[in-house]
Design a protein around this motif. Structure first.
Motif, mmCIF file in Angstrom:
data_model
loop_
_atom_site.group_PDB
_atom_site.id
_atom_site.type_symbol
_atom_site.label_atom_id
_atom_site.label_comp_id
_atom_site.label_asym_id
_atom_site.label_seq_id
_atom_site.Cartn_x
_atom_site.Cartn_y
_atom_site.Cartn_z
ATOM 1 N N LYS A 173 28.376 64.185 64.863
ATOM 2 C CA LYS A 173 28.925 64.896 63.724
ATOM 3 C C LYS A 173 29.741 64.313 62.682
ATOM 4 O O LYS A 173 29.380 64.282 61.538
ATOM 5 N N GLN A 174 30.541 63.434 63.031
ATOM 6 C CA GLN A 174 31.197 62.765 61.942
ATOM 7 C C GLN A 174 30.372 61.809 61.223
ATOM 8 O O GLN A 174 30.361 61.840 59.967
ATOM 9 N N GLN A 175 29.410 61.113 62.047
ATOM 10 C CA GLN A 175 28.402 60.193 61.123
ATOM 11 C C GLN A 175 27.567 61.144 60.312
ATOM 12 O O GLN A 175 27.281 60.800 59.120
ATOM 13 N N SER A 176 27.314 62.243 60.820
ATOM 14 C CA SER A 176 26.522 63.109 59.895
ATOM 15 C C SER A 176 27.160 63.498 58.706
ATOM 16 O O SER A 176 26.606 63.588 57.601
ATOM 17 N N ASN A 177 28.350 63.788 58.868
ATOM 18 C CA ASN A 177 29.496 64.229 57.556
ATOM 19 C C ASN A 177 29.168 63.251 56.584
ATOM 20 O O ASN A 177 29.231 63.373 55.391
ATOM 21 N N VAL A 178 29.509 61.852 57.172
ATOM 22 C CA VAL A 178 29.714 60.909 56.378
ATOM 23 C C VAL A 178 28.552 60.643 55.459
ATOM 24 O O VAL A 178 28.410 60.295 54.364
ATOM 25 N N LEU B 163 25.942 62.693 48.863
ATOM 26 C CA LEU B 163 26.522 63.623 47.539
ATOM 27 C C LEU B 163 27.057 62.516 46.570
ATOM 28 O O LEU B 163 26.915 62.689 45.280
ATOM 29 N N PHE B 164 27.894 61.765 47.092
ATOM 30 C CA PHE B 164 28.336 60.564 46.362
ATOM 31 C C PHE B 164 27.466 59.589 45.331
ATOM 32 O O PHE B 164 27.527 59.619 44.197
ATOM 33 N N LYS B 165 26.536 59.229 46.157
ATOM 34 C CA LYS B 165 25.403 58.658 45.464
ATOM 35 C C LYS B 165 24.633 59.260 44.336
ATOM 36 O O LYS B 165 24.430 58.714 43.225
ATOM 37 N N SER B 166 24.306 60.762 44.688
ATOM 38 C CA SER B 166 23.690 61.367 43.645
ATOM 39 C C SER B 166 24.568 61.706 42.403
ATOM 40 O O SER B 166 24.044 61.665 41.273
ATOM 41 N N ARG B 167 25.923 62.071 42.766
ATOM 42 C CA ARG B 167 26.899 62.236 41.594
ATOM 43 C C ARG B 167 27.058 60.852 40.787
ATOM 44 O O ARG B 167 26.911 60.772 39.564
ATOM 45 N N LYS B 168 26.892 59.706 41.392
ATOM 46 C CA LYS B 168 27.273 58.411 40.959
ATOM 47 C C LYS B 168 25.938 58.304 39.879
ATOM 48 O O LYS B 168 26.317 57.948 38.859
ATOM 49 N N ALA B 169 24.756 58.528 40.357
ATOM 50 C CA ALA B 169 23.710 58.085 39.732
ATOM 51 C C ALA B 169 23.682 58.867 38.419
ATOM 52 O O ALA B 169 23.166 58.639 37.327
ATOM 53 N N THR B 170 24.022 60.243 38.435
ATOM 54 C CA THR B 170 24.098 61.148 37.391
ATOM 55 C C THR B 170 24.831 60.828 36.450
ATOM 56 O O THR B 170 24.735 60.593 35.201
ATOM 57 N N LEU B 171 26.286 60.404 36.971
ATOM 58 C CA LEU B 171 27.110 59.910 36.194
ATOM 59 C C LEU B 171 27.228 58.788 35.493
ATOM 60 O O LEU B 171 27.490 58.410 34.185
ATOM 61 N N SER B 172 26.368 57.673 35.991
ATOM 62 C CA SER B 172 26.056 56.270 35.440
ATOM 63 C C SER B 172 25.285 56.657 34.269
ATOM 64 O O SER B 172 25.542 55.715 33.159
ATOM 65 N N ARG B 173 24.319 57.693 33.942
ATOM 66 C CA ARG B 173 23.618 58.063 33.048
ATOM 67 C C ARG B 173 24.545 58.617 31.823
ATOM 68 O O ARG B 173 24.400 58.344 30.700
ATOM 69 N N ALA C 205 29.115 71.212 50.048
ATOM 70 C CA ALA C 205 29.013 70.494 48.561
ATOM 71 C C ALA C 205 30.008 71.074 47.878
ATOM 72 O O ALA C 205 30.675 70.486 47.008
ATOM 73 N N GLN C 206 30.451 72.486 47.956
ATOM 74 C CA GLN C 206 31.509 73.386 47.125
ATOM 75 C C GLN C 206 32.662 72.413 47.399
ATOM 76 O O GLN C 206 33.757 72.703 46.659
ATOM 77 N N ASP C 207 32.981 72.257 48.636
ATOM 78 C CA ASP C 207 34.447 71.698 49.033
ATOM 79 C C ASP C 207 34.540 70.449 48.357
ATOM 80 O O ASP C 207 35.750 70.022 47.821
ATOM 81 N N VAL C 208 33.608 69.422 48.310
ATOM 82 C CA VAL C 208 33.472 68.286 47.810
ATOM 83 C C VAL C 208 33.782 68.461 46.171
ATOM 84 O O VAL C 208 34.640 67.781 45.595
ATOM 85 N N GLU C 209 33.108 69.533 45.600
ATOM 86 C CA GLU C 209 33.379 69.764 44.093
ATOM 87 C C GLU C 209 34.970 70.111 43.774
ATOM 88 O O GLU C 209 35.624 69.694 42.893
ATOM 89 N N ASP C 210 35.403 70.942 44.937
ATOM 90 C CA ASP C 210 36.634 71.455 44.613
ATOM 91 C C ASP C 210 37.922 70.338 44.799
ATOM 92 O O ASP C 210 38.809 70.292 44.178
ATOM 93 N N LEU C 211 37.472 69.478 45.869
ATOM 94 C CA LEU C 211 38.426 68.317 45.997
ATOM 95 C C LEU C 211 38.497 67.292 44.888
ATOM 96 O O LEU C 211 39.535 66.769 44.616
ATOM 97 N N ILE C 212 37.363 67.230 44.204
ATOM 98 C CA ILE C 212 37.307 66.372 43.131
ATOM 99 C C ILE C 212 38.323 67.074 41.998
ATOM 100 O O ILE C 212 38.984 66.258 41.244
#
Length: 280
Positions: A10-15, A21-31, A105-112
């Motif tokens: 479960k931990q590995q799945s969450n990781v 999500l981090f990679k997809s956001r990073k790819a968007t932000l890099s542009r 996903a929403q938790d990640v956004e709120d944590l950011i």
């Protein structure tokens, strides 16, 4: 043992989920050229699930335990023990908490977008609520009392709104400059194309002219060679005629010499007198 394996999976799945999500956001932000702040926030969220030395510690106790959850109301990370206590107390059990192992996903956004805490020693649990106009930095309540006591301060949100408007104005100017530069680029590209076409046209004209001159010169060469051949043939005929005449004269002269030598050798007076006038 089985439960431990399930927790590990479960931990590995969450990781993997947070990394994706981090990679997809990073790819968007890099542009869009992200600020280091936003990128660092993404890295912080990734560290929550990855664990290790970068994982946040509990901010509710002094045990230095690794945080297992986050309370959005208290704006604090909680270890397992503090989270359980948090859930037992009437004053805090209704708070919105998120377990790090179950991040969505929403938790990640709120944590950011969670409040930024002060980095000064002994101020770690203090959110940056104020903005020092003189030092141009966000500060917490303790900083406002200890280090920025007589400085002009405003609320962080208010200061951010003011600077946001300034940023928008600056961006509008940059956009206007961008439009001008795009027009200049298009104009320059058109000039480059025009210049290239003109050069190609001049090269073609030059090539056509050279080829035409070569054709004319070749034709002139052919005509001149024909004339030279005619002149050569006429001169050769003339020389042949002259040669023939000279050879005829030579034959005649040799005949006279041979006849004269014979007469002289025979030494007959009557013959000499008779032929002398013909030879001379």
């Amino acid at each position: 043992m089985q439960a431990s394996q399930e927790d590990s999976c479960k931990q590995q799945s969450n990781v993997r989920f947070v990394r994706h999500l981090f990679k997809s956001r990073k790819a968007t932000l890099s542009r869009t050229q992200p600020s280091s702040y936003h990128l660092n926030r993404l890295v912080d969220v990734l560290a929550l699930n990855v664990g290790g030395t970068q994982a946040p510690k509990c901010g509710s106790c002094d045990e230095n335990n690794t945080a297992s959850s986050y309370c959005f109301v208290c704006q604090n990370f909680l270890c397992t023990a503090c989270f359980e206590a948090h859930q037992r107390l009437k004053a805090t059990r209704g708070h919105r908490n998120v377990v790090i192992e179950k991040l969505q996903a929403q938790d990640v956004e709120d944590l950011i977008h969670r409040p930024v805490m002060c980095s000064q020693q002994y101020h770690e649990n203090q959110p940056l609520e104020f903005y020092c106009e003189e030092c141009k930095v966000p500060i917490c309540h303790k900083c406002s009392v200890v280090s920025h006591n007589r400085h002009t301060m405003t609320d962080t949100q208010k200061a951010a709104q003011v600077q946001k408007m300034q940023m928008k104005d600056a961006l509008e100017k940059v956009k206007a400059e961008t439009i001008i530069n795009e027009k200049n680029i298009r104009k320059q590209a058109e000039l480059m194309d025009k210049n290239r076409n003109e050069i190609l046209s001049c090269e073609k004209k030059m090539t056509d002219l050279v080829e035409e001159l070569i054709r004319d010169l070749r034709e002139h060469e052919r005509i001149m060679k024909t004339k030279f051949a005619e002149i050569y043939e006429a001169q050769q005929k003339h020389h042949a005629t002259q040669l023939e005449n000279f050879e005829l004269v030579l034959t005649q002269l040799k005949s006279y010499v041979e006849r004269g030598e014979s007469i002289v050798q025979r030494n007959i007076s009557a013959e000499i007198l008779q032929t002398n006038q013909a030879i001379i």
